[in-house]
Design a protein around this motif. Structure first.
Motif, PDB file in Angstrom:
ATOM      1  N   VAL A 156      18.979 -20.347  28.212  1.00  0.00           N
ATOM      2  CA  VAL A 156      18.417 -21.222  27.170  1.00  0.00           C
ATOM      3  C   VAL A 156      17.010 -20.713  26.836  1.00  0.00           C
ATOM      4  O   VAL A 156      16.269 -20.268  27.717  1.00  0.00           O
ATOM      5  CB  VAL A 156      18.373 -22.693  27.636  1.00  0.00           C
ATOM      6  N   SER A 157      16.677 -20.764  25.546  1.00  0.00           N
ATOM      7  CA  SER A 157      15.384 -20.257  25.065  1.00  0.00           C
ATOM      8  C   SER A 157      14.847 -21.202  23.991  1.00  0.00           C
ATOM      9  O   SER A 157      15.560 -22.119  23.553  1.00  0.00           O
ATOM     10  CB  SER A 157      15.584 -18.870  24.449  1.00  0.00           C
ATOM     11  N   LEU A 158      13.623 -20.919  23.544  1.00  0.00           N
ATOM     12  CA  LEU A 158      13.071 -21.729  22.452  1.00  0.00           C
ATOM     13  C   LEU A 158      13.970 -21.633  21.214  1.00  0.00           C
ATOM     14  O   LEU A 158      14.101 -22.584  20.454  1.00  0.00           O
ATOM     15  CB  LEU A 158      11.650 -21.249  22.114  1.00  0.00           C
ATOM     16  N   ALA A 159      14.603 -20.470  21.026  1.00  0.00           N
ATOM     17  CA  ALA A 159      15.437 -20.251  19.835  1.00  0.00           C
ATOM     18  C   ALA A 159      16.735 -21.055  19.874  1.00  0.00           C
ATOM     19  O   ALA A 159      17.147 -21.614  18.848  1.00  0.00           O
ATOM     20  CB  ALA A 159      15.745 -18.755  19.713  1.00  0.00           C
ATOM     21  N   ASN A 160      17.392 -21.119  21.033  1.00  0.00           N
ATOM     22  CA  ASN A 160      18.689 -21.824  21.042  1.00  0.00           C
ATOM     23  C   ASN A 160      18.613 -23.245  21.604  1.00  0.00           C
ATOM     24  O   ASN A 160      19.590 -24.005  21.497  1.00  0.00           O
ATOM     25  CB  ASN A 160      19.778 -20.993  21.762  1.00  0.00           C
ATOM     26  N   ALA A 161      17.471 -23.633  22.171  1.00  0.00           N
ATOM     27  CA  ALA A 161      17.344 -24.993  22.719  1.00  0.00           C
ATOM     28  C   ALA A 161      17.650 -26.074  21.667  1.00  0.00           C
ATOM     29  O   ALA A 161      18.319 -27.062  22.001  1.00  0.00           O
ATOM     30  CB  ALA A 161      15.959 -25.200  23.322  1.00  0.00           C
ATOM     31  N   PRO A 162      17.201 -25.918  20.398  1.00  0.00           N
ATOM     32  CA  PRO A 162      17.490 -26.988  19.427  1.00  0.00           C
ATOM     33  C   PRO A 162      18.986 -27.244  19.242  1.00  0.00           C
ATOM     34  O   PRO A 162      19.401 -28.388  19.028  1.00  0.00           O
ATOM     35  CB  PRO A 162      16.856 -26.461  18.124  1.00  0.00           C
ATOM     36  N   ASP A 163      19.816 -26.200  19.349  1.00  0.00           N
ATOM     37  CA  ASP A 163      21.263 -26.389  19.200  1.00  0.00           C
ATOM     38  C   ASP A 163      21.814 -27.269  20.330  1.00  0.00           C
ATOM     39  O   ASP A 163      22.703 -28.087  20.124  1.00  0.00           O
ATOM     40  CB  ASP A 163      21.994 -25.037  19.220  1.00  0.00           C
ATOM     41  N   TYR A 164      21.288 -27.055  21.526  1.00  0.00           N
ATOM     42  CA  TYR A 164      21.718 -27.889  22.658  1.00  0.00           C
ATOM     43  C   TYR A 164      21.184 -29.317  22.521  1.00  0.00           C
ATOM     44  O   TYR A 164      21.901 -30.289  22.727  1.00  0.00           O
ATOM     45  CB  TYR A 164      21.216 -27.295  23.977  1.00  0.00           C
ATOM     46  N   LEU A 165      19.893 -29.425  22.172  1.00  0.00           N
ATOM     47  CA  LEU A 165      19.254 -30.744  22.149  1.00  0.00           C
ATOM     48  C   LEU A 165      19.769 -31.620  21.013  1.00  0.00           C
ATOM     49  O   LEU A 165      19.537 -32.830  21.001  1.00  0.00           O
ATOM     50  CB  LEU A 165      17.727 -30.585  22.070  1.00  0.00           C
ATOM     51  N   ALA A 166      20.480 -31.013  20.066  1.00  0.00           N
ATOM     52  CA  ALA A 166      21.066 -31.793  18.963  1.00  0.00           C
ATOM     53  C   ALA A 166      22.385 -32.451  19.376  1.00  0.00           C
ATOM     54  O   ALA A 166      22.911 -33.298  18.652  1.00  0.00           O
ATOM     55  CB  ALA A 166      21.304 -30.884  17.763  1.00  0.00           C
ATOM     56  N   LEU A 167      22.930 -32.079  20.532  1.00  0.00           N
ATOM     57  CA  LEU A 167      24.223 -32.632  20.958  1.00  0.00           C
ATOM     58  C   LEU A 167      24.031 -34.027  21.553  1.00  0.00           C
ATOM     59  O   LEU A 167      23.054 -34.283  22.259  1.00  0.00           O
ATOM     60  CB  LEU A 167      24.869 -31.724  22.012  1.00  0.00           C
ATOM     61  N   SER A 168      25.001 -34.904  21.308  1.00  0.00           N
ATOM     62  CA  SER A 168      24.850 -36.294  21.751  1.00  0.00           C
ATOM     63  C   SER A 168      24.979 -36.416  23.271  1.00  0.00           C
ATOM     64  O   SER A 168      24.553 -37.420  23.842  1.00  0.00           O
ATOM     65  CB  SER A 168      25.886 -37.172  21.064  1.00  0.00           C
ATOM     66  N   VAL A 170      23.662 -34.196  25.471  1.00  0.00           N
ATOM     67  CA  VAL A 170      22.597 -33.420  26.128  1.00  0.00           C
ATOM     68  C   VAL A 170      21.310 -34.246  26.186  1.00  0.00           C
ATOM     69  O   VAL A 170      20.837 -34.734  25.161  1.00  0.00           O
ATOM     70  CB  VAL A 170      22.358 -32.083  25.404  1.00  0.00           C
ATOM     71  N   VAL A 171      20.769 -34.396  27.394  1.00  0.00           N
ATOM     72  CA  VAL A 171      19.544 -35.183  27.570  1.00  0.00           C
ATOM     73  C   VAL A 171      18.314 -34.289  27.547  1.00  0.00           C
ATOM     74  O   VAL A 171      17.262 -34.656  27.035  1.00  0.00           O
ATOM     75  CB  VAL A 171      19.608 -35.984  28.899  1.00  0.00           C
ATOM     76  N   CYS A 172      18.444 -33.094  28.148  1.00  0.00           N
ATOM     77  CA  CYS A 172      17.346 -32.135  28.195  1.00  0.00           C
ATOM     78  C   CYS A 172      17.955 -30.775  28.512  1.00  0.00           C
ATOM     79  O   CYS A 172      19.161 -30.694  28.792  1.00  0.00           O
ATOM     80  CB  CYS A 172      16.320 -32.525  29.264  1.00  0.00           C
ATOM     81  N   VAL A 173      17.150 -29.731  28.428  1.00  0.00           N
ATOM     82  CA  VAL A 173      17.623 -28.401  28.828  1.00  0.00           C
ATOM     83  C   VAL A 173      16.691 -27.878  29.917  1.00  0.00           C
ATOM     84  O   VAL A 173      15.568 -28.362  30.083  1.00  0.00           O
ATOM     85  CB  VAL A 173      17.644 -27.399  27.644  1.00  0.00           C
ATOM     86  N   GLY A 174      17.170 -26.874  30.664  1.00  0.00           N
ATOM     87  CA  GLY A 174      16.319 -26.222  31.654  1.00  0.00           C
ATOM     88  C   GLY A 174      16.165 -24.758  31.299  1.00  0.00           C
ATOM     89  O   GLY A 174      17.048 -24.176  30.668  1.00  0.00           O
ATOM     90  N   GLY A 175      15.021 -24.176  31.691  1.00  0.00           N
ATOM     91  CA  GLY A 175      14.868 -22.752  31.410  1.00  0.00           C
ATOM     92  C   GLY A 175      13.604 -22.187  32.008  1.00  0.00           C
ATOM     93  O   GLY A 175      12.631 -22.913  32.261  1.00  0.00           O
ATOM     94  N   SER A 176      13.645 -20.878  32.236  1.00  0.00           N
ATOM     95  CA  SER A 176      12.497 -20.207  32.841  1.00  0.00           C
ATOM     96  C   SER A 176      11.558 -19.614  31.790  1.00  0.00           C
ATOM     97  O   SER A 176      10.491 -19.125  32.146  1.00  0.00           O
ATOM     98  CB  SER A 176      12.990 -19.093  33.776  1.00  0.00           C
ATOM     99  N   TRP A 177      11.952 -19.696  30.498  1.00  0.00           N
ATOM    100  CA  TRP A 177      11.167 -18.983  29.493  1.00  0.00           C
ATOM    101  C   TRP A 177       9.750 -19.511  29.336  1.00  0.00           C
ATOM    102  O   TRP A 177       8.865 -18.786  28.881  1.00  0.00           O
ATOM    103  CB  TRP A 177      11.898 -18.983  28.130  1.00  0.00           C
ATOM    104  N   VAL A 178       9.503 -20.765  29.733  1.00  0.00           N
ATOM    105  CA  VAL A 178       8.157 -21.332  29.562  1.00  0.00           C
ATOM    106  C   VAL A 178       7.166 -20.825  30.615  1.00  0.00           C
ATOM    107  O   VAL A 178       5.961 -21.068  30.480  1.00  0.00           O
ATOM    108  CB  VAL A 178       8.178 -22.881  29.581  1.00  0.00           C
ATOM    109  N   ALA A 179       7.674 -20.143  31.647  1.00  0.00           N
ATOM    110  CA  ALA A 179       6.765 -19.598  32.671  1.00  0.00           C
ATOM    111  C   ALA A 179       7.163 -18.159  32.976  1.00  0.00           C
ATOM    112  O   ALA A 179       7.680 -17.872  34.060  1.00  0.00           O
ATOM    113  CB  ALA A 179       6.807 -20.466  33.927  1.00  0.00           C
TER     114      ALA A 179
END
Ligand code: 3PG
Length: 207
Positions: A156-168, A170-179
């Protein structure tokens, strides 16, 4: 705090693998300053448990959890260090939702999801999300398993996170890209706060 409450605190849970314990507190503070208050420290380094303890005590506003929790013993050790939640890449035999600390187990298939639901879990990490079907898998699960809630993680990345977060479901996503590892090594906390700020501004369609 319940797992559901923790998952709703921020759209992204940073997945952190910390080699140098001296990085734990400034890294945690940098992420919280950018709006990401839920922090997952993976039990993949010898420093991990000490990092959890230090962050839980010293990083104001952080809700610190353990990741890569592979056994009931590791779940207990995480709780003892002050973790408020535990994340596993899969289902742990014999572990139920209400143990030493709330557990977010990983699943990748409908059969695993059925096992997890039978054990009483309702929130799951889809892992590794992008490999096991990503957004389309989660849409597929929403029909037969309407009660299941997800935190997709893995690719999961900043680019594809919105596609996940738009799903009913999905509460949140996890990812290492922020660090990113190089920013942590360099002590570039400003960059990490900036990445956290972008991530924390992502819109969520919460179930
Ligand atoms: C992991 O287990 O490392 C997490 O799922 C993070 O995956 P990512 O590095 O692809 O974000």
């Amino acid at each position: 705090m319940t797992l559901d409450e923790i998952m709703r605190l921020a759209p992204v849970i940073p997945v952190l693998t910390i080699e140098d314990p001296a990085h734990a507190i400034p890294l945690g503070r940098a992420l919280v300053a950018g709006g990401l208050s839920v922090l997952e420290v993976t039990l993949r380094t010898s420093a991990a448990i000490d990092c959890i303890r230090a962050m839980a005590q010293e990083v104001e506003g952080a809700v610190v959890g353990a990741g890569t929790v592979l056994s009931g013993g590791a779940r207990q050790a995480s709780a003892d260090a002050g973790a408020k939640f535990a994340v596993s890449p899969g289902l742990i035999d014999g572990e139920s939702p209400n143990g030493a600390v709330p557990l977010l187990p990983g699943i990748a298939t409908a059969t695993e999801l059925m096992r997890g639901l039978r054990a009483g879990f309702t929130a799951f990490k889809l892992f590794p999300a992008n490999v096991v079907g990503g957004v389309e898998a989660l849409k597929g699960f929403s029909g037969p398993f309407p009660e299941a809630r997800f935190c997709p993680t893995g690719g999961v990345s900043l680019a594809n996170a919105p596609d996940y977060l738009a799903l009913s479901n999905v509460v949140c996503v996890g990812g290492s890209w922020v660090a990113p590892a190089e920013a942590v090594r360099a002590g570039d906390w400003g960059r990490i706060t900036e990445l956290a700020r972008e991530a924390s501004a992502l819109a969520v369609r919460r179930p």
